[in-house]
Motif scaffolding. Structure first.
Motif, PDB file in Angstrom:
ATOM      1  N   SER A 422       0.963  -1.260   0.500  1.00 55.65           N
ATOM      2  CA  SER A 422      -0.380   0.421   0.236  1.00 55.65           C
ATOM      3  C   SER A 422       0.728   1.676  -0.164  1.00 55.65           C
ATOM      4  O   SER A 422       0.973   2.103  -0.845  1.00 55.65           O
ATOM      5  N   CYS A 423       2.100   1.258   0.470  1.00 58.15           N
ATOM      6  CA  CYS A 423       2.782   2.474   0.825  1.00 58.15           C
ATOM      7  C   CYS A 423       3.621   2.695  -0.263  1.00 58.15           C
ATOM      8  O   CYS A 423       3.756   3.788  -0.840  1.00 58.15           O
ATOM      9  N   LEU A 424       3.412   1.387  -1.266  1.00 57.23           N
ATOM     10  CA  LEU A 424       4.383   1.397  -2.768  1.00 57.23           C
ATOM     11  C   LEU A 424       3.559   1.913  -3.394  1.00 57.23           C
ATOM     12  O   LEU A 424       3.594   3.105  -4.484  1.00 57.23           O
ATOM     13  N   GLN A 425       1.996   1.559  -2.983  1.00 54.92           N
ATOM     14  CA  GLN A 425       1.021   2.246  -4.296  1.00 54.92           C
ATOM     15  C   GLN A 425       1.009   3.478  -4.137  1.00 54.92           C
ATOM     16  O   GLN A 425       0.731   4.602  -4.898  1.00 54.92           O
ATOM     17  N   ILE A 426       0.667   3.933  -2.931  1.00 54.35           N
ATOM     18  CA  ILE A 426       0.807   5.818  -3.224  1.00 54.35           C
ATOM     19  C   ILE A 426       1.505   6.280  -3.335  1.00 54.35           C
ATOM     20  O   ILE A 426       1.262   7.334  -3.714  1.00 54.35           O
ATOM     21  N   ALA A 427       2.770   6.062  -2.901  1.00 55.84           N
ATOM     22  CA  ALA A 427       4.237   6.605  -3.313  1.00 55.84           C
ATOM     23  C   ALA A 427       4.244   7.054  -4.858  1.00 55.84           C
ATOM     24  O   ALA A 427       4.768   7.914  -5.630  1.00 55.84           O
ATOM     25  N   SER A 428       4.168   5.611  -4.778  1.00 53.40           N
ATOM     26  CA  SER A 428       3.581   5.311  -7.052  1.00 53.40           C
ATOM     27  C   SER A 428       2.633   6.303  -7.704  1.00 53.40           C
ATOM     28  O   SER A 428       2.830   7.171  -8.808  1.00 53.40           O
ATOM     29  N   PHE A 429       1.880   6.651  -7.208  1.00 51.20           N
ATOM     30  CA  PHE A 429       0.748   6.775  -7.349  1.00 51.20           C
ATOM     31  C   PHE A 429       0.733   8.852  -7.836  1.00 51.20           C
ATOM     32  O   PHE A 429       0.879   9.471  -8.586  1.00 51.20           O
ATOM     33  N   LEU A 430       1.727   9.090  -6.213  1.00 49.95           N
ATOM     34  CA  LEU A 430       2.111  10.088  -6.461  1.00 49.95           C
ATOM     35  C   LEU A 430       3.077  10.895  -6.883  1.00 49.95           C
ATOM     36  O   LEU A 430       3.266  11.675  -7.699  1.00 49.95           O
ATOM     37  N   LEU A 431       4.080  10.258  -7.256  1.00 50.42           N
ATOM     38  CA  LEU A 431       4.859  10.240  -8.532  1.00 50.42           C
ATOM     39  C   LEU A 431       4.241   9.984  -9.794  1.00 50.42           C
ATOM     40  O   LEU A 431       5.085  10.941 -11.202  1.00 50.42           O
ATOM     41  N   CYS A 432       3.300   9.567 -10.279  1.00 44.58           N
ATOM     42  CA  CYS A 432       3.109   9.446 -11.357  1.00 44.58           C
ATOM     43  C   CYS A 432       2.340  10.622 -11.844  1.00 44.58           C
ATOM     44  O   CYS A 432       2.665  11.600 -12.787  1.00 44.58           O
ATOM     45  N   LYS A 433       1.493  11.227 -10.395  1.00 39.45           N
ATOM     46  CA  LYS A 433       0.624  12.389 -11.147  1.00 39.45           C
ATOM     47  C   LYS A 433       1.421  13.989 -11.104  1.00 39.45           C
ATOM     48  O   LYS A 433       1.861  14.854 -11.593  1.00 39.45           O
ATOM     49  N   GLN A 434       2.509  13.956  -9.765  1.00 41.32           N
ATOM     50  CA  GLN A 434       3.630  14.747 -10.429  1.00 41.32           C
ATOM     51  C   GLN A 434       4.715  14.819 -11.431  1.00 41.32           C
ATOM     52  O   GLN A 434       4.998  15.841 -12.340  1.00 41.32           O
ATOM     53  N   SER A 435       4.617  13.934 -12.037  1.00 42.07           N
ATOM     54  CA  SER A 435       5.129  13.676 -13.603  1.00 42.07           C
ATOM     55  C   SER A 435       3.971  14.109 -14.420  1.00 42.07           C
ATOM     56  O   SER A 435       5.183  15.527 -15.695  1.00 42.07           O
ATOM     57  N   ARG A 436       2.739  13.916 -14.746  1.00 44.83           N
ATOM     58  CA  ARG A 436       2.438  14.453 -15.274  1.00 44.83           C
ATOM     59  C   ARG A 436       2.315  16.111 -15.074  1.00 44.83           C
ATOM     60  O   ARG A 436       1.710  17.018 -16.167  1.00 44.83           O
ATOM     61  N   LEU A 437       2.479  16.474 -14.183  1.00 41.62           N
ATOM     62  CA  LEU A 437       2.019  18.071 -13.650  1.00 41.62           C
ATOM     63  C   LEU A 437       3.858  18.942 -14.056  1.00 41.62           C
ATOM     64  O   LEU A 437       3.252  19.956 -14.952  1.00 41.62           O
ATOM     65  N   THR A 438       4.382  18.409 -13.876  1.00 38.14           N
ATOM     66  CA  THR A 438       6.170  18.705 -14.450  1.00 38.14           C
ATOM     67  C   THR A 438       6.452  18.007 -15.169  1.00 38.14           C
ATOM     68  O   THR A 438       7.362  18.698 -15.763  1.00 38.14           O
ATOM     69  N   GLY A 439       6.410  16.709 -15.590  1.00 36.76           N
ATOM     70  CA  GLY A 439       7.204  16.776 -16.023  1.00 36.76           C
ATOM     71  C   GLY A 439       7.944  15.739 -15.758  1.00 36.76           C
ATOM     72  O   GLY A 439       8.373  15.427 -14.574  1.00 36.76           O
ATOM     73  N   PRO A 440       9.021  14.302 -16.884  1.00 36.13           N
ATOM     74  CA  PRO A 440       9.677  13.895 -16.014  1.00 36.13           C
ATOM     75  C   PRO A 440      11.027  13.510 -15.386  1.00 36.13           C
ATOM     76  O   PRO A 440      10.895  14.850 -15.743  1.00 36.13           O
ATOM     77  N   SER A 441      10.847  13.614 -14.505  1.00 31.11           N
ATOM     78  CA  SER A 441      12.219  13.754 -13.416  1.00 31.11           C
ATOM     79  C   SER A 441      12.927  12.830 -13.049  1.00 31.11           C
ATOM     80  O   SER A 441      12.895  11.486 -13.885  1.00 31.11           O
ATOM     81  N   GLY A 442      14.565  12.176 -12.767  1.00 36.48           N
ATOM     82  CA  GLY A 442      15.509  11.358 -12.211  1.00 36.48           C
ATOM     83  C   GLY A 442      14.321  10.240 -11.942  1.00 36.48           C
ATOM     84  O   GLY A 442      15.064   9.178 -11.137  1.00 36.48           O
ATOM     85  N   LEU A 443      13.888  10.872 -11.055  1.00 35.12           N
ATOM     86  CA  LEU A 443      13.121  10.007 -10.039  1.00 35.12           C
ATOM     87  C   LEU A 443      11.992   9.237 -10.364  1.00 35.12           C
ATOM     88  O   LEU A 443      11.217   9.398 -11.149  1.00 35.12           O
ATOM     89  N   GLY A 444      12.281   7.971 -10.106  1.00 32.67           N
ATOM     90  CA  GLY A 444      10.784   6.724 -10.941  1.00 32.67           C
ATOM     91  C   GLY A 444      10.609   5.558  -9.757  1.00 32.67           C
ATOM     92  O   GLY A 444      11.234   5.717  -8.341  1.00 32.67           O
ATOM     93  N   ASN A 445       9.968   5.176 -10.104  1.00 33.40           N
ATOM     94  CA  ASN A 445       8.709   4.111  -9.787  1.00 33.40           C
ATOM     95  C   ASN A 445       9.607   2.738  -9.061  1.00 33.40           C
ATOM     96  O   ASN A 445       9.715   2.649  -8.421  1.00 33.40           O
TER      97      ASN A 445
END
Length: 566
Positions: A422-445
């Motif tokens: 569940s922790c991994l899913q929530i962190a991955s969800f936040l990272l994916c949404k942020q990548s769509r807002l500001t573009g991809p960065s050097g941090l991935g799933n």
């Protein structure tokens, strides 16, 4: 009585007179010839002395001239020697001065570089509480992390998870079933087009990554499938790990090469390829078809260099062509179309339905490393800051199967309903949404997943369902610390704390640790963008969780969640 006088005989008188005459003649002759008595008549001797004296004077003058010449020569040689010694002394002094100057210049340059690196690394540096050691110090993680940004409480996180993420987990099983059935049919058609004696043999696929570890949240759902392949006889693959070599650059520790070897070229191969067999003898291992040695079709098709190594570009081109031929054979059986997805990933496929919907998946040709669960892959999709391989014969090392096994093994020891996925899913969800807002960065799933694996190894008993908010905060703090230190160790390469029961190759366990954040040390702009995006994600997390919790209808909720790793 007087002694009588004896008289000489008269016969001896003439002889005595003759002797006296001779003596007188000699004396007279000597007196006459004496030079002092007759100097004018005997002038030969003085003339001879003058000539001798003159010659001696001439010889003396020559000797004096020769002495002067020698003295001048000695003086000249002495002057040249002094000049050479003076030049040598001056050159030595100049060299010493130049060496001292070069040394000081080098020291000054190193000093200024250290200051510059320290300034860039610590001007926004981590607090003392965020800096930690290795995994033995992870349970503490004391301090004021995340720049004081607050995350939603446990009730809000659980509500968000039930309404937003659980639906994706339920849909994953249906997606896997559809994709696996189609891929089975596709690979079977590919095998029917290949000759077992001349073509590469394709084995059954292996499901990896988030869809098969039960934590996929991003839409559309994406299946990653490994397709191992083996060469025809008399060839075989010989994998070579870069991390097993004594000296290897840090940027190549995560790579390996696959050499293509014939049976007769391998010392461990069958003897039928090394020695000629008689007409009445047959190799029971390879049969009669191995007697006729094939041409170098495999090397020309898939390899590069000498000795031949598998070329990633040629393998992907061959695989794409083979999939196209296989799809043409079975296309009439389906009511959808198959197309290649991303141009830079030949194994990226997409099922396109008539309704306009599509279902992407990745088919990746891989090489198994001996008898382990380590695989050589030509590329890894969706890697944000992966380094470019130095050569087309460099294959990435994938530990995806080991990661799946570790999560499965860890889940058996965790309490029921553990919150690690569940922790991994929530962190991955936040990272994916942020990548769509500001573009991809050097941090991935994959980085988030690696951080979770480290936490699971260091604290296996702290993942109860009621600790979702605390463990999510620890996961984000671990990522923050790793970003600020620019250091995220690979979970398997060089990590001797991994249980031996995993069956990891010994060369991988004893290798130097691989830093997944090494690109941040070399690429400052990427690092700055990644750090800014990370803190922006934390800042937006409460708003994103609240908005998506309200947007998703409640009818998508399913029975209480239980962590399961397939």
């Amino acid at each position: 009585m007087p002694r009588p006088c004896s008289l000489a005989p008269l016969g001896h008188v003439p002889a005595m007179a003759l002797g006296l005459f001779r003596v007188c003649l000699v004396v007279v002759t000597a007196i006459i010839n004496h030079p002092l008595l007759f100097p004018r008549e005997n002038a030969t001797v003085p003339e001879s002395e003058e000539e001798i004296i003159r010659k001696m004077q001439a010889h003396q003058e020559k000797l004096q001239l020769e002495q002067l010449r020698l003295e001048e020569e000695v003086a000249r040689l002495a002057a040249e020697r002094e000049a050479l010694e003076q030049v040598a002394d001056e050159g030595q002094q100049q060299n010493e001065t130049r060496t001292a100057w070069d040394l000081w210049s080098t020291l000054c340059m190193i000093f200024f570089l250290v200051i510059e690196v320290w300034r860039q690394d610590h001007q926004d540096g981590p607090s003392a509480d965020c800096l930690g050691g290795d995994e033995d110090e992870l349970p503490g993680l004391e301090g004021a992390p995340l720049r004081g940004l607050t995350l939603p409480n446990r009730a809000a996180l659980e509500h968000f998870y039930e309404r937003c993420i659980r639906g994706a987990t339920a849909d994953a099983a249906r997606t896997r079933e559809l994709v696996e059935g189609f891929v089975d049919d596709l690979l079977e058609a590919l095998r029917s087009l290949c000759s077992r004696d001349a073509d590469v043999e394709v084995e059954d696929f292996i499901g990896v990554d988030s869809m098969y570890e039960n934590w996929q949240v991003d839409r559309p759902l994406l299946c990653d499938l490994f397709v191992p392949f083996v060469p025809p006889e008399p060839y075989h693959f010989r994998p070579e790990l870069c991390c097993s070599r004594r000296s290897v650059p840090l940027d190549r520790q995560g790579y390996g090469q696959v050499r293509v070897v014939r049976a007769e070229e391998d010392a461990l191969g069958c003897v039928c390829g090394k020695s000629p067999l008689g007409e009445d003898m047959l190799c029971l291992l390879h049969g009669s078809h191995s007697a006729a040695r094939p041409g170098r079709g495999l090397e020309a098709l898939l390899c590069a260099g000498d000795p031949p190594y598998l070329d990633t570009a040629r393998v992907m081109k061959w695989f794409q062509t083979a999939l196209t031929r296989a799809w043409r054979r079975i296309a009439h059986k389906y009511e959808f179309d198959l197309a290649f997805g991303q141009l830079d990933s030949p194994g990226s496929l997409k099922i396109k339905f008539r309704s306009g919907k599509f279902m992407p998946f990745n088919l990746i040709p891989v090489i198994q490393c001996d008898d382990s669960d380590l695989y050589f892959v030509p590329h890894l999709p969706r890697e944000p800051c992966g380094e470019t391989p130095a050569s087309s014969t460099d294959w990435l090392l994938s530990f995806a199967v080991y990661e799946r096994h570790f999560l499965r093994m860890t889940s058996k020891a965790l309490p029921e309903g553990a919150c690690h996925l569940s922790c991994l899913q929530i962190a991955s969800f936040l990272l994916c949404k942020q990548s769509r807002l500001t573009g991809p960065s050097g941090l991935g799933n994959y980085h988030v997943k690696t951080a979770l694996l480290h936490l699971l190894l260091s604290r296996p008993a702290d993942w109860q369902a009621g600790q979702l908010d605390a463990r999510l905060r620890d996961l984000l703090r671990f990522l923050e610390k790793s970003l600020l230190e620019k250091k995220l160790p690979h979970f398997f390469i060089g990590n001797r704390k991994v249980p031996e029961g995993m069956g990891l190759p010994e060369a991988v366990r004893r290798a130097e640790p691989l830093n997944l954040f090494r690109p941040f040390v070399l690429r400052r702009s990427l690092y700055r963008k990644t750090v800014d995006s990370f803190y922006e994600m934390l800042k937006n997390a409460p708003v994103l969780i609240r908005e998506y919790s309200l947007r998703i209808p409640s009818d998508q909720a399913s029975p209480p969640h239980k962590a399961v790793v397939l």
